[in-house]
Enzyme design. Structure first.
Site, PDB file in Angstrom:
ATOM      1  N   ASP A  29       0.837  -1.204   0.000  1.00  0.00           N
ATOM      2  CA  ASP A  29       0.000   0.000   0.000  1.00  0.00           C
ATOM      3  C   ASP A  29       0.875   1.258   0.000  1.00  0.00           C
ATOM      4  O   ASP A  29       0.375   2.381  -0.069  1.00  0.00           O
ATOM      5  CB  ASP A  29      -1.025  -0.014   1.145  1.00  0.00           C
ATOM      6  N   SER A  30       2.194   1.061   0.011  1.00  0.00           N
ATOM      7  CA  SER A  30       3.122   2.170  -0.246  1.00  0.00           C
ATOM      8  C   SER A  30       2.828   2.806  -1.600  1.00  0.00           C
ATOM      9  O   SER A  30       3.294   3.913  -1.874  1.00  0.00           O
ATOM     10  CB  SER A  30       4.573   1.673  -0.205  1.00  0.00           C
ATOM     11  N   GLU A  67      -1.460  -5.444   8.889  1.00  0.00           N
ATOM     12  CA  GLU A  67      -0.646  -4.840   9.943  1.00  0.00           C
ATOM     13  C   GLU A  67      -1.281  -5.055  11.306  1.00  0.00           C
ATOM     14  O   GLU A  67      -2.496  -4.908  11.456  1.00  0.00           O
ATOM     15  CB  GLU A  67      -0.497  -3.331   9.681  1.00  0.00           C
ATOM     16  N   LYS A 125      -1.136  -9.494   3.232  1.00  0.00           N
ATOM     17  CA  LYS A 125      -0.387  -8.943   4.374  1.00  0.00           C
ATOM     18  C   LYS A 125      -1.277  -7.960   5.114  1.00  0.00           C
ATOM     19  O   LYS A 125      -1.945  -7.138   4.484  1.00  0.00           O
ATOM     20  CB  LYS A 125       0.895  -8.260   3.885  1.00  0.00           C
ATOM     21  N   ASP A 139      -0.926  -6.343  -0.071  1.00  0.00           N
ATOM     22  CA  ASP A 139      -1.369  -5.703   1.171  1.00  0.00           C
ATOM     23  C   ASP A 139      -2.890  -5.652   1.243  1.00  0.00           C
ATOM     24  O   ASP A 139      -3.562  -5.388   0.237  1.00  0.00           O
ATOM     25  CB  ASP A 139      -0.852  -4.259   1.225  1.00  0.00           C
ATOM     26  N   GLU A 164       9.067  -4.126  10.631  1.00  0.00           N
ATOM     27  CA  GLU A 164       9.513  -2.829  10.091  1.00  0.00           C
ATOM     28  C   GLU A 164      10.061  -1.946  11.204  1.00  0.00           C
ATOM     29  O   GLU A 164       9.393  -1.736  12.233  1.00  0.00           O
ATOM     30  CB  GLU A 164       8.337  -2.128   9.375  1.00  0.00           C
TER      31      GLU A 164
HETATM   32  O1  KIV Z   1       3.509  -1.113   1.628  1.00  0.00           O
HETATM   33  C1  KIV Z   1       4.684  -1.484   1.600  1.00  0.00           C
HETATM   34  O2  KIV Z   1       5.403  -1.234   0.645  1.00  0.00           O
HETATM   35  C2  KIV Z   1       5.188  -2.239   2.747  1.00  0.00           C
HETATM   36  C3  KIV Z   1       6.658  -2.318   3.029  1.00  0.00           C
HETATM   37  C4  KIV Z   1       6.929  -3.235   4.137  1.00  0.00           C
HETATM   38  C5  KIV Z   1       7.594  -2.581   1.971  1.00  0.00           C
HETATM   39  O3  KIV Z   1       4.413  -2.743   3.493  1.00  0.00           O
END
Ligand code: KIV
Length: 257
Positions: A34-35, A104, A102, A73, A171
């Site tokens: 999500d970056s 968080e 993924k 993500d 992270e």
């Molecule tokens: O969104 C992202 O790019 C990440 C990083 C850990 C690379 O979650």
């Protein structure tokens, strides 16, 4: 790879051209991060990113990976309830082609991880600095610095693995904590600013190419290395990153907390 002692080289990716290059360059794990809200959309946080955005970019990348393992993500609030988490995972896997999602969070996400895991969704749990929590935390800073916070994170990691997490991502934590979590973990641990003693490394593609908005305005996170300095072209730069992750040359002490 963890069992074989081979470091896992991971990188974010958002489109077909880079998917082809990353795959050719030997990237093992490709993340639709999500970056993208920051490096593609130019936002200051990842909060506005939607499931639709992730699906869109996963669809651009997935068909072009021959060997890279695709993780996507789950963006902000898309896993706030069990049903939302399942719907979002279904979309990024069925429409986007991701093989793992993924999310968080620590122990408070254990029920979600278990709910997804028993339904066949492989899950990566992202611990330490969690960019989706920036408005709650107030700032992006290194996590787990004191012993009490470190113990909490070790405990979170155990709970998430017991709940079914197949991968952990750490992270911005001190290198010593990265090592301790990796030693206790039965699943691979990928680090970004978590020191050298984890099973693999991940960075944001635009950071290693020195073109992300953050590095352009001179705010380069400590763990970022510019691989364009010695790279003749983009593919050579990505190959150098993969080589340095595999050999252990990256991260150097200058990239660690
Ligand atoms: O969104 C992202 O790019 C990440 C990083 C850990 C690379 O979650």
């Amino acid at each position: 790879m963890r069992e074989a002692g081979e470091k896992i080289a991971c990188l974010t990716c958002y489109d077909a051209s880079f998917a082809l290059v990353e795959d050719r360059a030997g990237v093992d794990l490709v993340l639709i991060g999500d970056s993208l809200g920051m490096v593609l959309h130019g936002g200051t946080t990842t909060t506005p990113v939607s499931v639709g955005d992730i699906v869109y970019h996963a669809k651009c990348v997935a068909p072009h990976l021959k060997r890279g393992f695709l993780v996507a993500d789950l963006p902000f609030l898309s896993y706030a309830t069990l049903e939302r988490a399942l719907d979002a995972s279904q979309r990024v896997m069925q429409e986007g082609g991701a093989k793992m999602v993924k999310l968080e969070g620590g122990r408070e996400q254990a029920a979600i991880v278990e709910y997804l895991s028993v339904r066949g969704v492989p899950v990566c749990a992202h611990l330490g600095l969690r960019p989706q929590f920036v408005h709650k935390m107030g700032a992006m800073k290194v996590q787990g610095r004191d012993e009490e916070a470190a113990e909490e994170m070790l405990h979170d990691a155990r709970i998430l693995v017991d709940a079914g997490a197949d991968l952990l991502l750490l992270e911005c934590v001190p290198a010593g904590l990265g090592r301790r979590i990796t030693e206790q973990s039965s699943v691979p641990v990928i680090g970004i600013g978590a020191g050298p003693d984890v099973d693999g490394q991940i960075l944001v593609l635009h950071d290693i190419l020195n073109i992300s908005p953050m590095v352009t305005v001179g705010r380069r996170p400590r763990f970022v290395k510019n691989y364009m300095v010695d790279g003749a072209d983009i593919e050579s730069a990505i190959r150098a990153y993969v080589r340095e992750v595999k050999s252990g040359a990256y991260p150097a002490p200058a990239h660690c907390f």
